[in-house]
Design a protein around this motif. Structure first.
Motif, PDB file in Angstrom:
ATOM      1  N   GLN A 106       1.116   4.578  -2.890  1.00 25.75           N
ATOM      2  CA  GLN A 106       0.543   5.746  -2.239  1.00 25.75           C
ATOM      3  C   GLN A 106       0.098   6.838  -3.192  1.00 25.75           C
ATOM      4  N   LYS A 163       0.828  -1.205   0.000  1.00 23.61           N
ATOM      5  CA  LYS A 163       0.000   0.000   0.000  1.00 23.61           C
ATOM      6  C   LYS A 163       0.861   1.253   0.000  1.00 23.61           C
ATOM      7  N   LYS A 164       1.976   1.215   0.723  1.00 25.83           N
ATOM      8  CA  LYS A 164       2.871   2.382   0.766  1.00 25.83           C
ATOM      9  C   LYS A 164       3.511   2.630  -0.601  1.00 25.83           C
ATOM     10  N   SER A 197      -5.213   2.907   2.812  1.00 22.03           N
ATOM     11  CA  SER A 197      -4.818   3.981   1.888  1.00 22.03           C
ATOM     12  C   SER A 197      -5.270   5.343   2.408  1.00 22.03           C
ATOM     13  N   LEU A 214      -3.023   6.419   5.276  1.00 22.61           N
ATOM     14  CA  LEU A 214      -1.716   6.843   4.774  1.00 22.61           C
ATOM     15  C   LEU A 214      -1.768   8.252   4.162  1.00 22.61           C
ATOM     16  N   ARG A 215      -2.924   8.626   3.608  1.00 19.76           N
ATOM     17  CA  ARG A 215      -3.058   9.968   3.030  1.00 19.76           C
ATOM     18  C   ARG A 215      -3.246  11.029   4.105  1.00 19.76           C
TER      19      ARG A 215
END
Length: 509
Positions: A270, A266-267, A279, A282-283
């Motif tokens: 990004q 997922k990173k 996701s 992470l944003r």
């Protein structure tokens, strides 16, 4: 002298161990005769543990019977020197006191943290500022419109691409299906897609064995055994890496390796616009200096595993009990079908389509789900621990660091709360005279917990259950295999021990 000689001859014939065993058996029989008509025998040295172990195969009903006979609250005491003391309660005023009135005094506690260590610092295991941060973050994400649209589309896609395809295959080939296994596979695929943006494809025609899904299944049994075993015993097993604890460690490694690999992926992605939960996190800014997170990867791992466990096991359990009850109550099934047909949009192939607007109109289906959750809550017990001494509304004195288990299973079966027909399956009890849903206080209908820890995923759960239930009922007739035993499993989740074996037939339009 002759007496002494005879005494030593007896010692020669019977060892000291045999004599002690005989004495112990005599005392045990004596205590059994005194307590044989009581539900929870108090044994010398072992306390109430033998009675608990003897009834562990039917644990929810056993505790329910004890609570019903003792005014809704009992105090369990384990073997001497083990400090194994548990307060069980189903008293609704006690539940409200613990979950709301004195919420700050009742956290998860050290025992819960040790038993469920695999959950890390996720929302279900944490307390205080870490729990509050987790809850605030997830609440904000669940309310985002993009996430809600993504959620609905993900579930809908899985229903049409996997669930209905598998059930069509079962119909054409006359296969007997374990519906519980199907729901576990379906809900695990769904929650993995929602949280991680990755579908492990557990549900397909060949029913593959997926390593990460199997590892989750094994954890349930270990969690339950840690509740009933003395702490020193399961901790010794863990330290020596033997028995259940060795297998648990092996399965935890499988889950961790799988989760960290997904987080890494997922990173790396990004820059792409994705709406799965990881996701979105992470944003958003995690390291803003106002939160307790030190290790981003561990935070994502802990958050993921908590939501995966909740999204798979609880929804899968609810769906299994739903279809057993509906299949064995044809009048209820007919009412659900009639309601769906009345509210479907006018469009081609509409009987397979269920949008959010239609779901919100399905009042009787909603009431049926509530009734299922009242009688068979996926989590039959909730675990709390007192920080300070307290007195419950029932009058029971609670010392600091006392373990408390309130029985959601028993709360839903109390006659004073639900009436003389409390053991009957009656969705109508949830429908008002005007045709709406009757709102019930959370300390009475406690399937989604109560107070500040009320389940954040309540609305999501209803959406998923309604979509899956309606899609199956409109397309297929579910017939439970004759004489199939329906018994709760020995687990922290209220699964069926032998699954739910059914025959599936295509429903004529």
């Amino acid at each position: 002298m002759i007496f002494l000689l005879n005494y030593y001859k007896i010692i020669d014939v019977f060892s000291i161990g045999e004599i002690l065993l005989a004495v112990f058996i005599f005392i045990a029989i004596h205590y059994w005769r005194i307590n044989r008509n009581t539900p929870m025998t108090i044994w010398p040295i072992m306390g109430m543990l033998p009675s608990l172990i003897h009834n562990v195969s039917n644990f929810p009903d056993y505790i329910n019977s004890l609570l019903q006979q003792n005014g809704g609250t009992i105090i369990f005491e384990g073997p001497w020197l083990t400090k194994m003391k548990i307060v069980f309660t189903s008293d609704s005023m006690n539940v409200q006191h613990i979950t709301s009135t004195k919420f700050e005094n009742y956290g998860k506690g050290n025992d819960f943290e040790e038993i469920f260590e695999v959950l890390g610092d996720g929302i279900f295991r944490s307390d205080f500022h870490i729990w509050k941060y987790n809850r605030t973050l997830l609440h904000s994400i669940f309310k985002q419109e993009n996430f809600q649209v993504f959620l609905h589309k993900t579930i809908e896609k899985k229903i049409f691409s996997s669930l209905l395809v598998f059930l069509d295959h079962a119909c054409k080939n006359g296969l007997q299906v374990d519906l519980q296994d199907i729901f576990h596979r379906l809900t695990f695929d769904n929650i993995c897609s929602i949280v991680l943006g990755s579908d492990p494809l557990c549900l397909s025609i060949d029913l593959p064995e997926i390593e990460c899904e199997r590892a989750f299944t094994y954890a349930d049994n270990t969690f339950f055994l840690r509740h009933v075993k003395p702490k020193f015993f399961w901790k010794l097993q863990k330290w020596l890496q033997i028995g259940d604890e060795k297998k648990f460690t092996e399965n935890r490694k499988i889950v961790d390796q799988w989760l960290y690999s997904k987080i890494k992926s997922k990173k790396e992605m990004q820059g792409e616009q994705q709406f799965d939960l990881v996701s979105i996190i992470l944003r958003q800014s995690i390291g803003d200096g106002k939160n307790p997170i030190d290790d981003e990867n561990k935070f994502l791992r802990d958050t993921s595993i908590n939501l995966l466990a909740a999204g798979r096991d609880t929804i899968g359990s609810a769906l299994t009990w739903f279809f057993w009850l509906v299949a064995t109550h044809p009048i209820v099934e007919a009412k659900i079908l009639e309601e769906i047909k009345e509210n479907l949009p006018s469009r081609k192939d509409n009987w397979k389509y269920l949008g959010v607007e239609v779901l919100n109109k399905l009042t009787y289906l909603h009431g049926t789900i509530c009734e299922v959750l009242r009688l068979y809550p996926p989590l039959p017990f909730e675990h709390k621990s007192s920080l300070k001494s307290d007195v419950l509304p029932s009058g029971h004195k609670i010392k600091s660091n006392t373990k408390i288990l309130y029985s959601l299973y028993s709360v839903g079966r109390m006659e004073k709360l639900w009436g003389e027909d409390c053991l009957e399956f009656k969705p109508e009890r949830w429908i008002s005279k005007k045709g709406g849903i009757i709102q019930v206080p959370s300390y009475k209908f406690i399937a989604f917990n109560a107070g500040p820890r009320t389940c954040l995923g309540k609305d999501i759960s209803f959406i998923e259950i309604k979509m899956i239930a309606a899609s199956i009922l409109m397309n297929y007739q579910i017939q439970v295999v004759e004489d199939h035993p329906i018994i709760p499993s020995i687990s922290v989740i209220l699964h069926m021990r032998h699954g739910l074996k059914v025959n599936v037939k295509k429903r004529s339009i």
